[in-house]
Each structure stands twice: as C-alpha cells, then as structure tokens.
Design a protein around this motif. Structure first.
Motif, short mmCIF file in Angstrom:
data_model
loop_
_atom_site.label_atom_id
_atom_site.label_comp_id
_atom_site.label_asym_id
_atom_site.label_seq_id
_atom_site.Cartn_x
_atom_site.Cartn_y
_atom_site.Cartn_z
N VAL A 263 0.88 -1.17 0.00
CA VAL A 263 0.00 0.00 0.00
C VAL A 263 0.92 1.22 0.00
N ALA A 264 0.98 1.91 -1.11
CA ALA A 264 1.95 3.01 -1.19
C ALA A 264 1.38 4.17 -2.00
N HIS A 265 2.21 4.77 -2.80
CA HIS A 265 1.86 6.04 -3.45
C HIS A 265 2.11 5.96 -4.95
N GLN A 266 1.54 6.96 -5.64
CA GLN A 266 1.58 6.94 -7.10
C GLN A 266 2.98 6.75 -7.69
N ALA A 267 3.93 7.65 -7.34
CA ALA A 267 5.25 7.60 -7.98
C ALA A 267 5.99 6.31 -7.61
N VAL A 268 5.90 5.95 -6.33
CA VAL A 268 6.60 4.77 -5.83
C VAL A 268 6.04 3.50 -6.49
N LEU A 269 4.73 3.45 -6.64
CA LEU A 269 4.12 2.25 -7.24
C LEU A 269 4.42 2.18 -8.74
N ARG A 270 4.53 3.33 -9.37
CA ARG A 270 4.93 3.32 -10.79
C ARG A 270 6.30 2.66 -10.92
N ALA A 271 7.19 3.02 -9.99
CA ALA A 271 8.55 2.47 -10.05
C ALA A 271 8.52 0.96 -9.77
N LEU A 272 7.76 0.53 -8.79
CA LEU A 272 7.68 -0.91 -8.48
C LEU A 272 7.05 -1.68 -9.64
N TYR A 273 6.01 -1.09 -10.19
CA TYR A 273 5.31 -1.72 -11.32
C TYR A 273 6.28 -1.89 -12.50
N ALA A 274 7.04 -0.83 -12.78
CA ALA A 274 7.99 -0.89 -13.90
C ALA A 274 8.97 -2.04 -13.68
N TYR A 275 9.42 -2.20 -12.45
CA TYR A 275 10.34 -3.30 -12.16
C TYR A 275 9.65 -4.65 -12.40
N LEU A 276 8.49 -4.82 -11.79
CA LEU A 276 7.83 -6.13 -11.85
C LEU A 276 7.39 -6.49 -13.26
N MET A 277 7.02 -5.48 -14.05
CA MET A 277 6.56 -5.74 -15.41
C MET A 277 7.69 -5.59 -16.43
N ASP A 278 8.89 -5.39 -15.93
CA ASP A 278 10.07 -5.28 -16.79
C ASP A 278 9.91 -4.18 -17.84
N ARG A 279 9.44 -3.05 -17.39
CA ARG A 279 9.31 -1.90 -18.29
C ARG A 279 10.54 -1.01 -18.09
N PRO A 280 11.01 -0.33 -19.15
CA PRO A 280 12.19 0.51 -18.97
C PRO A 280 11.93 1.58 -17.91
N PRO A 281 12.90 1.81 -17.01
CA PRO A 281 12.68 2.75 -15.91
C PRO A 281 12.20 4.13 -16.37
N HIS A 282 12.72 4.62 -17.52
CA HIS A 282 12.33 5.98 -17.90
C HIS A 282 10.85 6.08 -18.27
N GLU A 283 10.18 4.92 -18.46
CA GLU A 283 8.73 4.96 -18.76
C GLU A 283 7.90 5.16 -17.50
N CYS A 284 8.52 4.93 -16.34
CA CYS A 284 7.68 4.83 -15.15
C CYS A 284 6.90 6.10 -14.78
N PRO A 285 7.42 7.33 -15.04
CA PRO A 285 6.62 8.50 -14.62
C PRO A 285 5.27 8.62 -15.31
N ARG A 286 5.04 7.88 -16.40
CA ARG A 286 3.76 8.01 -17.12
C ARG A 286 2.87 6.77 -16.96
N ILE A 287 3.28 5.82 -16.16
CA ILE A 287 2.46 4.61 -16.01
C ILE A 287 1.18 4.95 -15.23
N ASP A 288 0.07 4.38 -15.69
CA ASP A 288 -1.22 4.68 -15.07
C ASP A 288 -1.41 3.86 -13.79
N VAL A 289 -1.45 4.55 -12.66
CA VAL A 289 -1.71 3.86 -11.38
C VAL A 289 -2.82 4.63 -10.68
#
Ligand code: F6P
Length: 402
Positions: free
Chosen positions: A344-370
């Motif tokens: 249970v966390a926050h928008q920016a932090v979860l974008r970063a975790l999601y990018a890791y778990l879904m193997d998305r390039p880190p620079h994409e994470c600021p625009r991931i929909d959470v």
C-alpha cells in the motif's frame, strides 16, 4: 550462466537482467537456445544433443559462437552487463567464452545453477520446457521423456565450475545454498546479494495506492494528510477484497510511513511493515502545492518537469531516478518473500515498483497509469508477469493532473 537443462538458468538470467536494468545498467540476455531455434529449427529431439553426434555438436557450437559474437559486439555499442544464457557445461567451453570476454576487456562471473532435486526438475520441465516451440504439438509424456534424455546427454559431459576458472556464484538446490568465489567489487557483490534472495515460487503481489486523501481531494501533492471519507470507504473494500483473495493464508503487508497508507491498511488487521523507502516522491519545496500553483509560481520548475519527468528533481526533493534507487531494498524483499505481498503506497513509488515487476524501462515509469482505488494484482512466472486490475471504488474525486 552454467547448468544442466531445467535448472532454472533462464529464470535466473531474466530476473537478473530485470534487476540490473532497473538499477540503471544496460543489460541484455543472450539466450543460445533461441539462437539455435531461429537458425537450426526448433523441433530437435535428444539425438541432436548427443555429445557423440559430431555434426549436431558442430552446429550447436556455431550458434553458440554467433550468440557470443553478438554479445561482444553489443558491448561495443552500449551494453554494460551481458548475460550469456547457455548450458556452458564443459570447462573447455567456458574457457572459450571467458577468454573471449576477457580479451575484449570484460569481467566474467559464472552463475551456476545446480539442482538434483527430482521434484524441482520435473516441475521445471512440465512448467517451462513443454511450452517451448521444441515440443509444440508433442504428446506431453513423450516430450518429458525426450527432455530427460536431453538432460542425460548433457550430464555425460558436465563439469561443474571450479575455483581455477575465476569468479563464480553457485546456486545449489534453488536457493537452499549459495557458494561465492572471488566475488569482488560493487556490481558482482550486488549480484550475489540479489541471487541469495531469489526463489522460483510463484505468488501474487498486490499493489495499491492509499485511499483518497484530503490532499488528493484538493489536488495537492505530497504532505501527510489523512483519508477522505471516500478513501476510508476504499480501505474497507480493500480489506474485503484481500480477505477473499487470501482467506486464512498469510500475506505480507507493506506500507509507507505516511498516515494515508497506514490508515488504508488498518482495516486489514494484519501485521504491517512500514517502510520509509515506500514514502511518496519527495516534492521538496513544492510539497503541499497544487500542480496549478507550481505552474504559476515556479514556471521554470514546472516546465523542467514537463520536459524530463524522469530525471527532474524537485528543489530540495527527489526525482523518479532517486525513487528507484531508494526502492532497491524493497525490491529485494519482494523477491525474497515467498508469501503473497500487498504493497500500500503512493503513485510515484508504485509506478517504479510496477515498472520493475513488469520489466518496463525505468524511464517509462513517470507516465504509467496507477489510479486511485484500484488494486493491481501481479503474478510473476518464469517468463512473464500476469496482470489483473480490479477497480474497487468508490470513484475518487481527485484529479491527478491539472
Ligand atoms: O497527487 C498524488 C501524488 O501521490 C503526489 O503526492 C505526488 O507528488 C504525485 O502523485 C506523483 O505523481 P506525478 O509524478 O505524476 O506528479
């Protein structure tokens, strides 16, 4: 990578690649099996892997060489960590690979997976090998028998890595034991640390933002406000959802140290670990402002963030790149845990975790929909991560951007 077939090498290679890419290293896996399938066709039975089959051995050596050449060329372009994923089962073969890399100026670490647990091997064959193009349309029992013969072919010539070969890490019985030899320097040490925590047991990871906060309602960023009535309603729904998913089983619950996440997890009535590393991106001098206020009062900052949201650092605050760096211990803990996890966390932090778990390039994470009030359920498997999004509601009033 070193190891007999069905020892989880590809699983380990992919996890390592994901971790190292996420830490900012340009990383790529060179899977010799894929080169073989692409160049020689996929439907080869165990005879093709017989060390006495001279013609096939030469063909296999040739594709291994092509993959190695590609990796060496890639290092010249922009590669930093290449993972050469093959059985590399003889000392002679490993010497060729290592000499070639060392001549090109690269450090070599062997990662060997050893496992004699019949159950693990059987399950690995059934879960991954039967789905390979090698056995498309084959009868499963015959495919398993053929794959076992393939393993036996490799086992006849297999030589474990020994101390004279240089740096190595041996993973014995899927994380049961680990042996490290001549591991020096920052990156090889991180690699060992990560491998110590890796396991192949699939379990879901649930990611959710806190319930809507009073700051969310006003469109303000940062802060440490409490939940709005809608946020509280979400917390109650989240608890019901998790109870249904998990029932009597164990679940590890992680929150940040901010009140909105702690309050969201409270109705779960489960032990909770509060991580400062999970606190929302620090918006520094902009903390407590709306995006519109930032645009009006600090237009240069606003523009700079619009231009490069990943590397933009708030004055006296953080960038997304900073957030990724501080999340590393959480990532290792997520890898280590064998029970389901709820974060249970926050928008920016979860974008970063999601990018890791879904193997998305880190620079994409600021625009991931959470979005708020939505649980993202991720179930990692060897080759991918299944995703399910469940909107629990209620509809949040907050606007995330002006
Ligand atoms: O608006 C909620 C929030 O969690 C803020 O506290 C945080 O600054 C922001 O989201 C992060 O999202 P973005 O990077 O898109 O501004």
């Amino acid at each position: 990578m070193v190891g007999l077939p069905a020892r989880g090498k590809t699983h380990i290679a992919r996890r390592l690649a994901r971790y190292l890419s996420w830490l900012g290293y340009t990383t790529r896996v060179f899977n010799v099996g894929n080169y073989r399938r692409a160049r020689l066709g996929s439907q080869k039975d165990h005879h093709f892997f017989d060390p006495n089959n001279a013609e096939a051995s030469a063909a296999r050596a040739e594709v291994a060489q092509i993959a190695l050449d590609d990796m060496i060329a890639w290092f010249v372009d922009d590669g930093e960590v290449g993972i050469y994923d093959a059985t590399n089962s003889t000392r002679e073969r490993r010497k060729q690979v290592a000499d070639r890399c060392r001549q090109a100026g690269h450090q070599v670490v062997f990662v060997e997976s050893l496992c004699e647990d019949e159950e693990v091997i059987e399950s690995n064959i059934r879960q991954t090998k039967l789905h390979m193009p090698d056995y498309a349309n084959a009868d499963p029992e015959r495919a398993v028998a053929d794959f076992r013969q393939r393993i036996a072919n490799y086992a006849r010539v297999y030589e474990p890595v020994d101390a004279s070969e240089g740096s190595f890490v041996k993973l014995i019985d899927v994380g049961g034991r680990l042996e490290a030899h001549r591991i020096q320097g920052y990156l090889p040490s991180r690699l060992v640390y990560f491998l110590m925590n890796l396991h192949p047991i699939p379990r879901p990871i649930y990611l959710t933002r806190h319930g809507e906060s009073l700051f969310n309602v006003e469109g303000r960023i940062g802060g440490d406000s409490l939940l709005s009535p809608r946020g509280e309603a979400f917390a109650a729904r989240l608890s019901g959802y998790i109870a249904k998913e998990i029932s009597e089983r164990e679940i590890s619950v992680f929150t940040s140290t901010l009140r909105r996440t702690i309050e969201t997890a409270r109705p779960l009535v489960r032990p909770t670990l509060e991580w400062r590393a999970l606190d929302e991106i620090d918006s520094g001098d902009c903390d407590g402002m709306t995006y519109e206020e930032i645009r009006r009062h600090l237009p240069t900052e606003y523009e700079a963030r619009e231009t490069d949201k990943f590397d933009y650092r708030y004055p006296r605050g953080e960038s997304y790149r900073d957030v990724i760096r501080r999340l590393e211990p959480v990532i290792v803990e997520i890898e280590r845990e064998r029970t389901p996890i709820l974060v249970v966390a926050h928008q920016a932090v979860l974008r970063a975790l999601y990018a890791y778990l879904m193997d998305r390039p880190p620079h994409e994470c600021p625009r991931i929909d959470v979005p708020l009030h939505t649980v993202i359920k991720l179930t990692p498997t060897t080759y991918a991560c299944a995703e399910e999004r469940v909107h629990l509601g209620p509809m949040a009033t907050a606007l995330s951007r002006p």
